[in-house]
Design an enzyme around this catalytic site. Structure first.
Site, PDB file in Angstrom:
ATOM      1  N   ASP A  11       0.883  -1.212   0.099  1.00  0.00           N
ATOM      2  CA  ASP A  11       0.114  -0.009   0.004  1.00  0.00           C
ATOM      3  C   ASP A  11       0.978   1.148   0.044  1.00  0.00           C
ATOM      4  O   ASP A  11       1.969   1.299   0.310  1.00  0.00           O
ATOM      5  CB  ASP A  11      -0.826  -0.009   1.204  1.00  0.00           C
ATOM      6  CG  ASP A  11      -1.991  -1.098   1.442  1.00  0.00           C
ATOM      7  OD1 ASP A  11      -2.091  -1.522   0.315  1.00  0.00           O
ATOM      8  OD2 ASP A  11      -2.553  -1.425   2.361  1.00  0.00           O
TER       9      ASP A  11
HETATM   10  N1  URA Z   1      -1.422  -5.877   3.813  1.00  0.00           N
HETATM   11  C1  URA Z   1      -1.933  -4.528   3.866  1.00  0.00           C
HETATM   12  O1  URA Z   1      -2.631  -4.294   4.474  1.00  0.00           O
HETATM   13  N2  URA Z   1      -1.260  -3.597   3.119  1.00  0.00           N
HETATM   14  C2  URA Z   1      -0.155  -3.937   2.705  1.00  0.00           C
HETATM   15  O2  URA Z   1       0.587  -2.797   2.123  1.00  0.00           O
HETATM   16  C3  URA Z   1       0.298  -5.351   2.720  1.00  0.00           C
HETATM   17  C4  URA Z   1      -0.349  -6.363   3.255  1.00  0.00           C
END
Ligand code: URA
Length: 239
Positions: A101
């Site tokens: 993310d």
């Molecule tokens: N899980 C999440 O919520 N975000 C990420 O970036 C990776 C795994």
């Protein structure tokens, strides 16, 4: 591919610099310096030398990137810097392996080895992803027990068993979690499912690969041959 593109891709110099080296006779193909920048060459079959040194062309390249927060895991974006903006354009077809993310930090592999990428991302391979997480809320052994059997996060199926190690159970808790899937916002949704909020997320491992902590956020390095071999062995690893 074109000789000048090959040399520029291999970071011998900019496109203009390598054209100059070629015209000045500093580049040879199978011993001949009567070559043109636009000449088509095959580095797997021809010996290409630059300033007398043979070039060793790597078909595939593997970069370990320490993703900082605030950049998107994409090739292009209208609004944000992308992870690709940090990586040299040394080879065509370079792509991140999976996604983190915008606010997530940590280990991201970037490669042009599509087969390896496909293997690492295949749900059937159960490749481990390990994260350090800070949580707004008191994380308990009950949460760990729930994660161990899978939780409902609003998808058609529960999450696969995940291993939760509680490092600090406090109003702001610190944990390490290992998952073997890559669902959208998975870790954040898993903690939401037990009424808690992720406030910091960093991936520290993928398969057998560990984030090199000497890499500061935004920095990258090539994987060692040993790390590449370990990743290629990957595929049958379960939590
Ligand atoms: N899980 C999440 O919520 N975000 C990420 O970036 C990776 C795994």
């Amino acid at each position: 591919m074109r000789l000048d593109k090959l040399l520029a891709d291999m970071q011998i110099g900019t496109r203009n610099e390598v054209k100059r080296y070629i015209r000045q006779g500093n580049v040879t193909v199978n011993g001949s310096c009567r070559v043109q920048p636009k000449q088509q060459v095959n580095p797997m079959e021809q010996e290409i030398c630059c300033f007398g040194k043979p070039l060793t062309y790597q078909k595939y390249v593997y970069y370990m990137f320490h993703k900082p927060g605030g950049c998107v895991t994409a090739r292009k974006d209208q609004k944000y810097k992308t992870v690709m903006d940090y990586i040299p354009k040394s080879h065509s077809g370079l792509s991140p392996v999976g996604r983190l993310d915008l606010d997530t930090e940590g280990l991201l592999l970037i490669t042009n080895d599509g087969a390896l990428s496909h293997n690492l991302l295949s749900p059937a391979k159960h490749v481990k992803k390990i994260y350090e997480v800070r949580i707004d809320g008191i994380v308990t052994e009950e949460d760990a027990a729930l994660f161990a059997v899978g939780v409902e996060i609003g998808d058609s199926t529960k999450t696969k068993p995940a291993k939760l190690i509680i490092k600090k159970s406090a109003p702001v808790s610190e944990v390490e979690i290992t998952i073997t899937e890559g669902r959208y916002h998975q870790i954040k949704r898993m903690f939401q499912a037990v009424g808690k909020e992720v406030v910091y997320l960093k991936r520290i491992g993928m398969g057998n690969l560990k984030l090199d902590e000497t890499l500061s956020p935004g920095a990258y390095r090539e994987l060692t041959a040993q790390e590449v071999a370990l990743l290629k062995e990957q595929g049958e690893t379960y939590v």
